[in-house]
Design an enzyme around this catalytic site. Structure first.
Site, mmCIF file in Angstrom:
data_model
loop_
_atom_site.group_PDB
_atom_site.id
_atom_site.type_symbol
_atom_site.label_atom_id
_atom_site.label_comp_id
_atom_site.label_asym_id
_atom_site.label_seq_id
_atom_site.Cartn_x
_atom_site.Cartn_y
_atom_site.Cartn_z
ATOM 1 N N HIS A 55 -6.684 3.646 -7.765
ATOM 2 C CA HIS A 55 -5.706 4.049 -8.787
ATOM 3 C C HIS A 55 -6.399 4.523 -10.065
ATOM 4 O O HIS A 55 -5.892 4.310 -11.171
ATOM 5 C CB HIS A 55 -4.743 2.908 -9.106
ATOM 6 N N ASN A 127 4.044 0.601 -5.490
ATOM 7 C CA ASN A 127 3.722 1.956 -5.050
ATOM 8 C C ASN A 127 5.007 2.765 -4.900
ATOM 9 O O ASN A 127 6.107 2.250 -5.091
ATOM 10 C CB ASN A 127 2.977 1.930 -3.709
#
Length: 518
Positions: A55, A127
């Site tokens: 990320h 997510n």
């Protein structure tokens, strides 16, 4: 004319000259006493901090959560009570790419939210997909290795990805979503967010409910084909950042509907599937969606590094009324996320303004990097340990009212075989019942294209899993794989054709994109 601000050193001294170095004559060497030059160079050398292992590439903004429905029978969390408005920060991201990667890559997107509640920070770290690739945290580091660069070639390896996925059939559900239309959203505003894990809520009566968190985009679902994404990347690597920033700057504030699914605590023991399995969804017909409210993003960061890069989200950040579950991946993330931030930002990373709770914080943590907390941390200068005799003189004490009820579902401690589950039925439902024919064809093309160059034995293992989902799934992806191999310079077994240099592929090359289904 307004007063002009004086340039100063970090110690506060006026900066006399920011144009010319101090030297021994016009052609002489520099002098080490030019401490302003040394400070400037030293700070430049330290402008970068370790990027997130996953990320790393992200985009974010500030906003609010508004609760419009009464769910007090499920939770005592003050931030989830009817009418409450809570300030928040959101950060979206890709998973695999480094901090300089292109925004428009086919990848799972992170969807992380930090709520600054009156009981401290609640982080919802999820997510844009309701499931994940693995269900046991032992395999998470291995999975991430397959998404990063090959240690010899320093390039991404489709072979590593499909080798791991083929040996981990629980990944089928997530890979199917990744290779579908939803795997390449047009912008952060056009994707859903999910807590993915099973969490829990508990109420004033001490009753616990298992919960799934959902954030449904109100901008509508839109997506890009691989070819469209390649065109955008050729013009800008910051497509998501531009869209999110400019949308908010123009006053068009994006919103997501906040919904939950609820399961009574003991029902988990008789549920036909494991409700704590991160590779599974809860069927909506059995566990209907319950409206809670909405989130809205309405303010861009004033300084991206300070407010978005320094933002640290962890599922360990909960508040009374919200808690965890036996989800094995969640249990591991409770440790690993906060630990990653301590490494990346410093021991006291939650004293950085963007991570700092809005409530007054007292504890017995001491010293260490990033200890920028002003005043007496414990509430009394003599109380730097606990228990102590200074509670009546301001020293912080525990609050037993925040204690959550005990778990009523439990089992023997053992190493349970995480492969002893059905990894195919929910994928069959997704592909053959939820998707229409056009969506299936794009899924086949995207997945087959992503497999170009994958060696035959590894590809065949993957096709075996697809066939167990449905024969059409296997046949469609196999056909696309053969076509992608031919286009990219590989033979039908994924071996480079003699005399031809294999070309990089990114899946489907379809130019036309019909409207995405809701």
């Amino acid at each position: 004319m307004a007063d002009r601000k004086t340039l100063r050193t970090t110690a506060g001294a006026p900066w006399p000259n920011n144009q010319d170095s101090l030297s021994a004559g016009e052609r002489g060497p520099l002098l080490i006493q030019d401490y302003q030059l040394i400070e400037k160079l030293a700070h430049q050398n330290r402008e970068r901090i370790p990027e997130r292992t996953v990320h790393a590439k992200g985009w974010g903004a500030h906003g609010k959560m508004v609760i419009t429905e009464d769910i007090s029978k499920y939770t005592k969390a003050k931030c989830l009570q009817l009418g409450v408005e809570t300030p928040m920060l959101a950060r979206f991201s890709t998973v695999a790419g480094e901090s300089g990667a292109a925004d428009h890559e086919r990848d799972v997107r992170g969807f992380s939210l930090k709520f600054y509640t009156e009981d401290g920070n609640w982080d919802m770290v999820g997510n844009n997909t309701p499931v994940f690739f693995v269900r046991d945290p032992y395999k998470f580091p291995d999975f991430i290795h397959t998404q990063k660069r090959h240690p010899k070639t320093n390039m991404r390896s489709p072979t590593a990805m499909f080798d791991f996925w083929g040996l981990s059939p629980e990944a089928l559900h997530q890979v199917t979503i990744l290779m579908s239309d939803r795997g390449l959203p047009e912008s952060p505003m056009h994707m859903n967010g999910y807590g993915s894990h099973t969490f829990s809520l508990w109420n004033d009566a001490g009753e616990r409910y298992w919960v799934k968190f959902h954030y449904k985009t109100q901008q509508g679902h839109d997506w890009l084909s691989n070819a469209e994404a390649e065109t955008i990347i050729g013009k800008t690597r910051e497509g998501y950042q531009e869209r999110l920033f400019n949308t908010i700057e123009s006053g068009n504030y994006p919103r997501w509907k906040f919904q939950i699914q609820i399961m009574p605590e003991l029902e988990a023991e008789t549920c036909e599937f494991n409700p704590f399995d991160l590779t599974k969804v809860w069927p909506h017909d059995q566990f209907p969606m319950i409206d809670v409210g909405y989130i809205e993003l309405n303010r861009n960061a004033d300084n991206y590094f300070a407010e978005i890069e320094n933002a640290a989200f962890s599922p360990s950040n909960i508040v009374p009324g919200i808690s965890f579950s036996p989800d094995k991946m969640l249990q591991a993330r409770i440790f690993s996320y906060a630990d990653a931030h301590r490494y990346r930002l410093g021991t006291h990373y939650e004293t950085i303004p963007v991570n700092r709770p809005k409530v007054e914080v007292h504890n017995y943590h001491k010293d260490g990097t990033m200890n920028v907390y002003g005043g007496i941390r414990s509430g009394n200068e003599n109380a730097y340990y606990e228990p102590n005799s200074y509670a009546d003189e301001g020293a912080a004490v525990e609050d037993r009212s925040a204690q959550e009820p005990p778990l009523r579902i439990s089992g023997d401690a053992a190493r349970y075989d995480h492969t002893a589950y059905d990894d195919y039925k929910q994928v069959t439902d997704l592909v053959m019942k939820v998707m229409n024919e056009e969506e299936r064809q794009r899924l086949y093309a995207n997945m087959g294209g992503a497999m170009a160059g994958v060696p035959g034995p590894i590809a065949e293992r993957w096709f075996g899993h697809l066939k167990r989902v449905h024969p059409d799934y296997e046949a469609g992806v196999r056909k696309a794989w053969n076509e992608a191999n031919a286009d990219a310079g590989y033979d039908p077994n994924g071996v480079p054709v003699t005399g031809k240099t294999p070309q990089a592929t990114s899946g489907s090359h379809a130019e036309d994109k019909p409207q995405a289904a809701e």
